[in-house]
Structure formats: C-alpha cells, structure tokens
Design a protein around this motif. Structure first.
Motif, PDB file in Angstrom:
ATOM      1  N   SER A   1      42.795  45.374  34.732  1.00 21.80           N
ATOM      2  CA  SER A   1      41.379  45.308  34.345  1.00 21.80           C
ATOM      3  C   SER A   1      40.769  44.033  34.888  1.00 21.80           C
ATOM      4  CB  SER A   1      41.258  45.348  32.823  1.00 21.80           C
ATOM      5  OG  SER A   1      41.746  46.560  32.302  1.00 21.80           O
ATOM      6  N   VAL A   2      39.634  44.168  35.579  1.00 24.34           N
ATOM      7  CA  VAL A   2      38.941  43.013  36.143  1.00 24.34           C
ATOM      8  C   VAL A   2      37.452  43.151  35.894  1.00 24.34           C
ATOM      9  CG1 VAL A   2      40.678  42.595  37.933  1.00 24.34           C
ATOM     10  CG2 VAL A   2      38.740  44.097  38.419  1.00 24.34           C
ATOM     11  N   ARG A   3      36.754  42.045  36.048  1.00 23.42           N
ATOM     12  CA  ARG A   3      35.301  42.073  35.936  1.00 23.42           C
ATOM     13  C   ARG A   3      34.695  42.447  37.289  1.00 23.42           C
ATOM     14  NH1 ARG A   3      33.434  39.041  31.501  1.00 23.42           N
ATOM     15  NH2 ARG A   3      31.373  39.809  32.105  1.00 23.42           N
ATOM     16  N   SER A   4      33.507  42.926  37.245  1.00 25.28           N
ATOM     17  CA  SER A   4      32.787  43.269  38.468  1.00 25.28           C
ATOM     18  C   SER A   4      32.743  42.068  39.405  1.00 25.28           C
ATOM     19  CB  SER A   4      31.368  43.710  38.108  1.00 25.28           C
ATOM     20  OG  SER A   4      30.651  44.085  39.255  1.00 25.28           O
ATOM     21  N   GLY A   5      33.016  42.297  40.677  1.00 26.55           N
ATOM     22  CA  GLY A   5      33.069  41.218  41.658  1.00 26.55           C
ATOM     23  C   GLY A   5      34.460  40.653  41.860  1.00 26.55           C
ATOM     24  N   GLY A   6      35.385  41.052  41.016  1.00 20.78           N
ATOM     25  CA  GLY A   6      36.751  40.554  41.101  1.00 20.78           C
ATOM     26  C   GLY A   6      37.576  41.245  42.174  1.00 20.78           C
TER      27      GLY A   6
ATOM     28  N   ASN B   1      38.432  43.874  47.157  1.00 22.77           N
ATOM     29  CA  ASN B   1      37.536  42.765  46.851  1.00 22.77           C
ATOM     30  C   ASN B   1      36.185  43.307  46.401  1.00 22.77           C
ATOM     31  OD1 ASN B   1      39.440  40.736  47.688  1.00 22.77           O
ATOM     32  ND2 ASN B   1      38.893  41.195  49.812  1.00 22.77           N
ATOM     33  N   SER B   2      35.397  42.429  45.790  1.00 28.53           N
ATOM     34  CA  SER B   2      34.045  42.795  45.356  1.00 28.53           C
ATOM     35  C   SER B   2      34.057  44.100  44.576  1.00 28.53           C
ATOM     36  CB  SER B   2      33.112  42.911  46.570  1.00 28.53           C
ATOM     37  OG  SER B   2      33.081  41.691  47.288  1.00 28.53           O
ATOM     38  N   LEU B   3      34.965  44.194  43.635  1.00 24.41           N
ATOM     39  CA  LEU B   3      35.119  45.432  42.878  1.00 24.41           C
ATOM     40  C   LEU B   3      33.880  45.736  42.050  1.00 24.41           C
ATOM     41  CD1 LEU B   3      38.846  45.014  41.917  1.00 24.41           C
ATOM     42  CD2 LEU B   3      37.877  47.019  43.060  1.00 24.41           C
ATOM     43  N   LYS B   4      33.613  47.029  41.918  1.00 27.17           N
ATOM     44  CA  LYS B   4      32.456  47.514  41.181  1.00 27.17           C
ATOM     45  C   LYS B   4      32.934  48.437  40.052  1.00 27.17           C
ATOM     46  CE  LYS B   4      29.841  47.744  45.517  1.00 27.17           C
ATOM     47  NZ  LYS B   4      29.063  48.631  46.427  1.00 27.17           N
ATOM     48  N   PRO B   5      32.137  48.609  39.026  1.00 26.78           N
ATOM     49  CA  PRO B   5      32.540  49.533  37.949  1.00 26.78           C
ATOM     50  C   PRO B   5      32.856  50.942  38.465  1.00 26.78           C
ATOM     51  CG  PRO B   5      30.735  48.157  37.203  1.00 26.78           C
ATOM     52  CD  PRO B   5      30.919  47.857  38.670  1.00 26.78           C
ATOM     53  N   GLU B   6      32.177  51.359  39.511  1.00 23.03           N
ATOM     54  CA  GLU B   6      32.429  52.699  40.056  1.00 23.03           C
ATOM     55  C   GLU B   6      33.753  52.798  40.794  1.00 23.03           C
ATOM     56  OE1 GLU B   6      29.690  50.820  40.467  1.00 23.03           O
ATOM     57  OE2 GLU B   6      28.817  51.074  42.474  1.00 23.03           O
TER      58      GLU B   6
ATOM     59  N   GLN C   1      46.447  52.318  37.225  1.00 26.84           N
ATOM     60  CA  GLN C   1      45.062  52.340  36.741  1.00 26.84           C
ATOM     61  C   GLN C   1      44.327  51.065  37.133  1.00 26.84           C
ATOM     62  OE1 GLN C   1      43.331  54.801  35.089  1.00 26.84           O
ATOM     63  NE2 GLN C   1      41.526  53.483  35.193  1.00 26.84           N
ATOM     64  N   VAL C   2      43.119  51.252  37.628  1.00 24.42           N
ATOM     65  CA  VAL C   2      42.216  50.136  37.911  1.00 24.42           C
ATOM     66  C   VAL C   2      40.952  50.326  37.084  1.00 24.42           C
ATOM     67  CG1 VAL C   2      40.772  49.033  39.657  1.00 24.42           C
ATOM     68  CG2 VAL C   2      43.091  49.753  40.248  1.00 24.42           C
ATOM     69  N   THR C   3      40.607  49.309  36.311  1.00 22.99           N
ATOM     70  CA  THR C   3      39.410  49.363  35.476  1.00 22.99           C
ATOM     71  C   THR C   3      38.547  48.151  35.792  1.00 22.99           C
ATOM     72  OG1 THR C   3      40.624  50.488  33.714  1.00 22.99           O
ATOM     73  CG2 THR C   3      38.525  49.465  33.137  1.00 22.99           C
ATOM     74  N   VAL C   4      37.294  48.404  36.160  1.00 22.63           N
ATOM     75  CA  VAL C   4      36.363  47.337  36.497  1.00 22.63           C
ATOM     76  C   VAL C   4      35.213  47.372  35.505  1.00 22.63           C
ATOM     77  CG1 VAL C   4      34.946  46.296  38.288  1.00 22.63           C
ATOM     78  CG2 VAL C   4      36.968  47.632  38.926  1.00 22.63           C
TER      79      VAL C   4
ATOM     80  N   GLY D   1      48.378  56.670  52.699  1.00 21.80           N
ATOM     81  CA  GLY D   1      47.029  56.442  52.224  1.00 21.80           C
ATOM     82  C   GLY D   1      46.950  56.103  50.754  1.00 21.80           C
ATOM     83  N   TRP D   2      45.779  55.635  50.370  1.00 20.04           N
ATOM     84  CA  TRP D   2      45.443  55.390  48.971  1.00 20.04           C
ATOM     85  C   TRP D   2      44.337  56.357  48.568  1.00 20.04           C
ATOM     86  CZ3 TRP D   2      48.063  52.390  45.675  1.00 20.04           C
ATOM     87  CH2 TRP D   2      48.916  51.416  46.194  1.00 20.04           C
ATOM     88  N   PHE D   3      44.507  56.936  47.412  1.00 17.90           N
ATOM     89  CA  PHE D   3      43.544  57.873  46.867  1.00 17.90           C
ATOM     90  C   PHE D   3      43.216  57.451  45.438  1.00 17.90           C
ATOM     91  CE2 PHE D   3      43.746  61.145  50.156  1.00 17.90           C
ATOM     92  CZ  PHE D   3      44.869  60.727  50.843  1.00 17.90           C
ATOM     93  N   ARG D   4      42.104  57.922  44.925  1.00 16.78           N
ATOM     94  CA  ARG D   4      41.771  57.592  43.542  1.00 16.78           C
ATOM     95  C   ARG D   4      41.112  58.774  42.858  1.00 16.78           C
ATOM     96  NH1 ARG D   4      36.936  53.154  44.665  1.00 16.78           N
ATOM     97  NH2 ARG D   4      35.326  54.631  45.375  1.00 16.78           N
ATOM     98  N   GLN D   5      41.264  58.794  41.554  1.00 16.94           N
ATOM     99  CA  GLN D   5      40.641  59.855  40.765  1.00 16.94           C
ATOM    100  C   GLN D   5      40.118  59.269  39.470  1.00 16.94           C
ATOM    101  OE1 GLN D   5      43.127  63.278  39.875  1.00 16.94           O
ATOM    102  NE2 GLN D   5      41.311  64.561  39.663  1.00 16.94           N
ATOM    103  N   ALA D   6      38.808  59.391  39.295  1.00 17.88           N
ATOM    104  CA  ALA D   6      38.160  58.947  38.069  1.00 17.88           C
ATOM    105  C   ALA D   6      38.080  60.124  37.106  1.00 17.88           C
ATOM    106  CB  ALA D   6      36.767  58.412  38.377  1.00 17.88           C
ATOM    107  N   PRO D   7      37.988  59.856  35.820  1.00 14.72           N
ATOM    108  CA  PRO D   7      37.906  60.945  34.840  1.00 14.72           C
ATOM    109  C   PRO D   7      36.762  61.895  35.145  1.00 14.72           C
ATOM    110  CG  PRO D   7      38.285  58.872  33.724  1.00 14.72           C
ATOM    111  CD  PRO D   7      38.023  58.533  35.168  1.00 14.72           C
ATOM    112  N   GLY D   8      37.059  63.189  35.179  1.00  7.35           N
ATOM    113  CA  GLY D   8      36.032  64.183  35.419  1.00  7.35           C
ATOM    114  C   GLY D   8      35.621  64.346  36.868  1.00  7.35           C
ATOM    115  N   LYS D   9      36.296  63.630  37.757  1.00  5.09           N
ATOM    116  CA  LYS D   9      35.948  63.715  39.173  1.00  5.09           C
ATOM    117  C   LYS D   9      37.156  64.163  39.987  1.00  5.09           C
ATOM    118  CE  LYS D   9      32.269  60.249  39.173  1.00  5.09           C
ATOM    119  NZ  LYS D   9      31.730  59.041  39.852  1.00  5.09           N
TER     120      LYS D   9
END
Length: 125
Positions: A10-15, A82-87, A120-123, A34-42
């Motif tokens: 878990s990091v803050r936005s911009g981290g 870098n420059s992580l965003k909530p999305e 898990q990555v949480t921003v 490769g790296w892939f990601r899946q957000a809840p409901g997506k």
C-alpha cells in the motif's frame, strides 16, 4: 514452470513500488514475459511485457511511469512503478510464454500460458 510475485503493498498517490517475479523451470531461449493487472469488477489488462530480445511493450496508461526489466542471472522479472495513481490499484500478475513475436511482446493475456498467483497493489489518494 513456477512464477512467484512479490513486492506489492500500500502506497500513497505519487509513490513508487517495485514488483518482482521469480521464475523457475522456464528455460526457453525464445520467450516473452509480462505483467498484467486486474482491479475488482474489471477485466485483466496487460501492463508491460518484454521478450528474449529485450524488446518491451507498455499499456498507454503506464507509459513513462512503469518500467519492465529482467535479470537473467537470478531469473527474475521486475516492474518498477513510479508516480502511482489510485487507478493503478489492482492485483498484479506476472506471466510467461515460450514464444517469440516479430512485432514485439504481446499485452494480450490469452497469449500467455504460465501465470503467478499475484501480488496486491493499493494506491491511496
């Protein structure tokens, strides 16, 4: 073939975070990873990929912020974020395939047969 991801958190936005994927039992000369990601409901989406020539591919949403790299000596795939965003919040998976694509490594998940269990990555904003 065994892929194990680590480095999420878990990091803050911009981290920043660095994800690692330790690969074992995968000894092909020609490959893509490769790296892939899946957000809840997506749906799962491709984030970044690299092939055995070192050619890379990135999703438009992460270009300029994420960097994929590999260390052949330790059989480890990395994703520097870098420059992580909530999305960017999602479960991140690494994947591998013993195939080479002339047009560069694909970001389509159906092209990959070997997968890790994710980290898990949480921003937060």
């Amino acid at each position: 073939v065994h892929l194990v991801e680590s480095g999420g958190g878990s990091v803050r936005s911009g981290g920043s975070l660095r994800l690692s994927c330790r690969v074992s039992g995968f000894t092909y000369i020609n490959y893509c990873m490769g790296w892939f990601r899946q957000a809840p409901g997506k749906e799962r989406e491709g984030v970044a990929a690299i092939d055995s020539d070192g050619t890379t591919a990135y999703a438009d949403s992460v270009k300029g912020r994420f960097t994929i790299s590999q260390d052949d000596t330790s059989n480890t795939l990395y994703l520097h974020m870098n420059s992580l965003k909530p999305e960017d919040t999602a479960m991140y998976y690494c994947a591998a395939e013993n195939a080479y694509y002339v047009g560069g490594p694909p970001l389509d998940d159906y092209e990959y047969n070997y997968w890790g269990r994710g980290t898990q990555v949480t921003v937060s904003s």
